[in-house]
Write a protein that holds these residues in place. Structure first.
Motif, PDB file in Angstrom:
ATOM      1  N   GLN A   1      -2.044  11.129  -3.788  1.00 38.96           N
ATOM      2  CA  GLN A   1      -2.991  12.164  -3.386  1.00 38.96           C
ATOM      3  C   GLN A   1      -2.361  13.530  -3.586  1.00 38.96           C
ATOM      4  O   GLN A   1      -1.182  13.732  -3.312  1.00 38.96           O
ATOM      5  CB  GLN A   1      -3.410  11.984  -1.931  1.00 38.96           C
ATOM      6  CG  GLN A   1      -4.558  12.888  -1.548  1.00 38.96           C
ATOM      7  CD  GLN A   1      -5.302  12.399  -0.318  1.00 38.96           C
ATOM      8  OE1 GLN A   1      -4.864  11.506   0.370  1.00 38.96           O
ATOM      9  NE2 GLN A   1      -6.435  13.008  -0.057  1.00 38.96           N
TER      10      GLN A   1
ATOM     11  N   ASN B   1       0.800  -1.230   0.000  1.00 36.25           N
ATOM     12  CA  ASN B   1       0.000   0.000   0.000  1.00 36.25           C
ATOM     13  C   ASN B   1       0.831   1.277   0.000  1.00 36.25           C
ATOM     14  O   ASN B   1       0.708   2.115   0.900  1.00 36.25           O
ATOM     15  CB  ASN B   1      -0.961   0.004   1.190  1.00 36.25           C
ATOM     16  CG  ASN B   1      -1.869  -1.199   1.176  1.00 36.25           C
ATOM     17  OD1 ASN B   1      -2.454  -1.509   0.150  1.00 36.25           O
ATOM     18  ND2 ASN B   1      -1.972  -1.892   2.289  1.00 36.25           N
TER      19      ASN B   1
ATOM     20  N   PRO C   1      -5.815  -0.074  -6.951  1.00 38.98           N
ATOM     21  CA  PRO C   1      -6.086  -1.306  -6.206  1.00 38.98           C
ATOM     22  C   PRO C   1      -5.689  -2.565  -6.959  1.00 38.98           C
ATOM     23  O   PRO C   1      -5.298  -3.556  -6.344  1.00 38.98           O
ATOM     24  CB  PRO C   1      -7.599  -1.246  -5.967  1.00 38.98           C
ATOM     25  CG  PRO C   1      -8.120  -0.350  -7.028  1.00 38.98           C
ATOM     26  CD  PRO C   1      -7.029   0.629  -7.323  1.00 38.98           C
TER      27      PRO C   1
ATOM     28  N   GLY D   1      -2.159  -1.648  -4.445  1.00 34.72           N
ATOM     29  CA  GLY D   1      -2.840  -0.875  -3.407  1.00 34.72           C
ATOM     30  C   GLY D   1      -2.276   0.522  -3.238  1.00 34.72           C
ATOM     31  O   GLY D   1      -2.554   1.196  -2.244  1.00 34.72           O
TER      32      GLY D   1
ATOM     33  N   ASP E   1      -6.284   5.900  -6.855  1.00 33.26           N
ATOM     34  CA  ASP E   1      -6.009   4.611  -6.223  1.00 33.26           C
ATOM     35  C   ASP E   1      -5.698   3.572  -7.292  1.00 33.26           C
ATOM     36  O   ASP E   1      -6.336   3.548  -8.347  1.00 33.26           O
ATOM     37  CB  ASP E   1      -7.207   4.148  -5.391  1.00 33.26           C
ATOM     38  CG  ASP E   1      -7.445   5.026  -4.181  1.00 33.26           C
ATOM     39  OD1 ASP E   1      -6.472   5.343  -3.484  1.00 33.26           O
ATOM     40  OD2 ASP E   1      -8.607   5.413  -3.948  1.00 33.26           O
TER      41      ASP E   1
ATOM     42  N   ARG F   1      -7.563  12.180  -5.284  1.00 29.93           N
ATOM     43  CA  ARG F   1      -6.827  10.956  -4.982  1.00 29.93           C
ATOM     44  C   ARG F   1      -6.973   9.960  -6.128  1.00 29.93           C
ATOM     45  O   ARG F   1      -8.048   9.807  -6.698  1.00 29.93           O
ATOM     46  CB  ARG F   1      -7.393  10.353  -3.707  1.00 29.93           C
ATOM     47  CG  ARG F   1      -6.586   9.249  -3.128  1.00 29.93           C
ATOM     48  CD  ARG F   1      -7.211   8.719  -1.861  1.00 29.93           C
ATOM     49  NE  ARG F   1      -8.306   7.825  -2.203  1.00 29.93           N
ATOM     50  CZ  ARG F   1      -9.421   7.688  -1.495  1.00 29.93           C
ATOM     51  NH1 ARG F   1      -9.616   8.401  -0.406  1.00 29.93           N
ATOM     52  NH2 ARG F   1     -10.341   6.851  -1.874  1.00 29.93           N
TER      53      ARG F   1
ATOM     54  N   ASN G   1     -10.874   9.660  -6.861  1.00 31.84           N
ATOM     55  CA  ASN G   1     -11.748  10.284  -5.884  1.00 31.84           C
ATOM     56  C   ASN G   1     -11.585  11.791  -6.086  1.00 31.84           C
ATOM     57  O   ASN G   1     -10.595  12.375  -5.632  1.00 31.84           O
ATOM     58  CB  ASN G   1     -11.357   9.867  -4.460  1.00 31.84           C
ATOM     59  CG  ASN G   1     -12.296  10.418  -3.420  1.00 31.84           C
ATOM     60  OD1 ASN G   1     -12.682  11.583  -3.470  1.00 31.84           O
ATOM     61  ND2 ASN G   1     -12.658   9.587  -2.467  1.00 31.84           N
TER      62      ASN G   1
ATOM     63  N   ARG H   1      -1.536   4.549  -3.702  1.00 28.57           N
ATOM     64  CA  ARG H   1      -2.397   5.731  -3.737  1.00 28.57           C
ATOM     65  C   ARG H   1      -1.520   6.963  -3.946  1.00 28.57           C
ATOM     66  O   ARG H   1      -0.480   7.106  -3.319  1.00 28.57           O
ATOM     67  CB  ARG H   1      -3.160   5.859  -2.433  1.00 28.57           C
ATOM     68  CG  ARG H   1      -3.958   7.141  -2.283  1.00 28.57           C
ATOM     69  CD  ARG H   1      -4.732   7.184  -0.990  1.00 28.57           C
ATOM     70  NE  ARG H   1      -5.769   6.147  -1.062  1.00 28.57           N
ATOM     71  CZ  ARG H   1      -6.414   5.675  -0.007  1.00 28.57           C
ATOM     72  NH1 ARG H   1      -6.137   6.117   1.202  1.00 28.57           N
ATOM     73  NH2 ARG H   1      -7.343   4.751  -0.154  1.00 28.57           N
TER      74      ARG H   1
ATOM     75  N   ARG I   1       2.144   4.959  -0.452  1.00 27.57           N
ATOM     76  CA  ARG I   1       1.455   6.252  -0.436  1.00 27.57           C
ATOM     77  C   ARG I   1       2.387   7.314  -0.992  1.00 27.57           C
ATOM     78  O   ARG I   1       3.545   7.433  -0.570  1.00 27.57           O
ATOM     79  CB  ARG I   1       1.027   6.635   0.985  1.00 27.57           C
ATOM     80  CG  ARG I   1       0.002   5.686   1.583  1.00 27.57           C
ATOM     81  CD  ARG I   1      -1.315   5.741   0.801  1.00 27.57           C
ATOM     82  NE  ARG I   1      -2.328   4.874   1.354  1.00 27.57           N
ATOM     83  CZ  ARG I   1      -2.697   3.711   0.814  1.00 27.57           C
ATOM     84  NH1 ARG I   1      -2.100   3.259  -0.278  1.00 27.57           N
ATOM     85  NH2 ARG I   1      -3.651   2.998   1.359  1.00 27.57           N
TER      86      ARG I   1
END
Length: 150
Positions: free
Chosen positions: A108, A57, A100, A104, A98, A96, A91, A106, A59
């Protein structure tokens, strides 16, 4: 995403951008003229990092001096360069992206206006665009600590 899968985002770096990609270090500062394409360069570096980071994940943050500047300058670009990536979702309210279906990850878009709000998050990569227009405490007190443990 497997190691042999290649995703074409449509980004074709200029020679100077290509050389910058090759020369990046853990912490890099780039001083360049206004039309070099620093934002496009930085966003594509962030996209590549997000897709290839081995950590769970990952970031990534693109941080502009103001939230409206992040949206105005970078949001259309990041959607353009991620549109061909399978499974990507956006989003709009949180600026944001993503990933997935990949790992995973992201990305932003954030701002340095209220840098205290950046505390408490973790980041694997941060891009501070137009840092000269930000309070230096953005780096020292908010962003740098988010990069420490990952």
């Amino acid at each position: 995403m497997n190691d042999t899968e290649i995703i074409n985002t449509g980004y074709a770096p200029r020679k100077v951008q290509y050389n910058l990609h090759l020369d990046l270090k853990r912490f890099s500062v780039i001083l360049a003229h206004r039309r070099l394409g620093k934002t496009v360069f930085a966003l594509n570096h962030a996209i590549n990092f997000a897709l290839t980071c081995a950590r769970p994940n990952p970031r990534v943050a693109y941080i502009a001096p103001t939230y409206s500047q992040a949206k105005r300058v970078a949001w259309d670009y990041i959607k353009q360069f991620t549109a061909s990536i399978p499974g990507v979702t956006y989003n709009e309210a949180e600026l944001r992206v993503d990933f997935p279906a990949q790992n995973g990850a992201r990305i932003q878009l954030l701002s340095g206006e209220n840098y205290v709000s950046l505390k408490g998050i973790y980041l694997d990569l941060a891009v501070l665009d137009e840092f000269g227009d930000m309070n230096p405490s953005v780096w020292r007190e908010a962003v740098r600590p988010t990069l420490s443990d990952r």
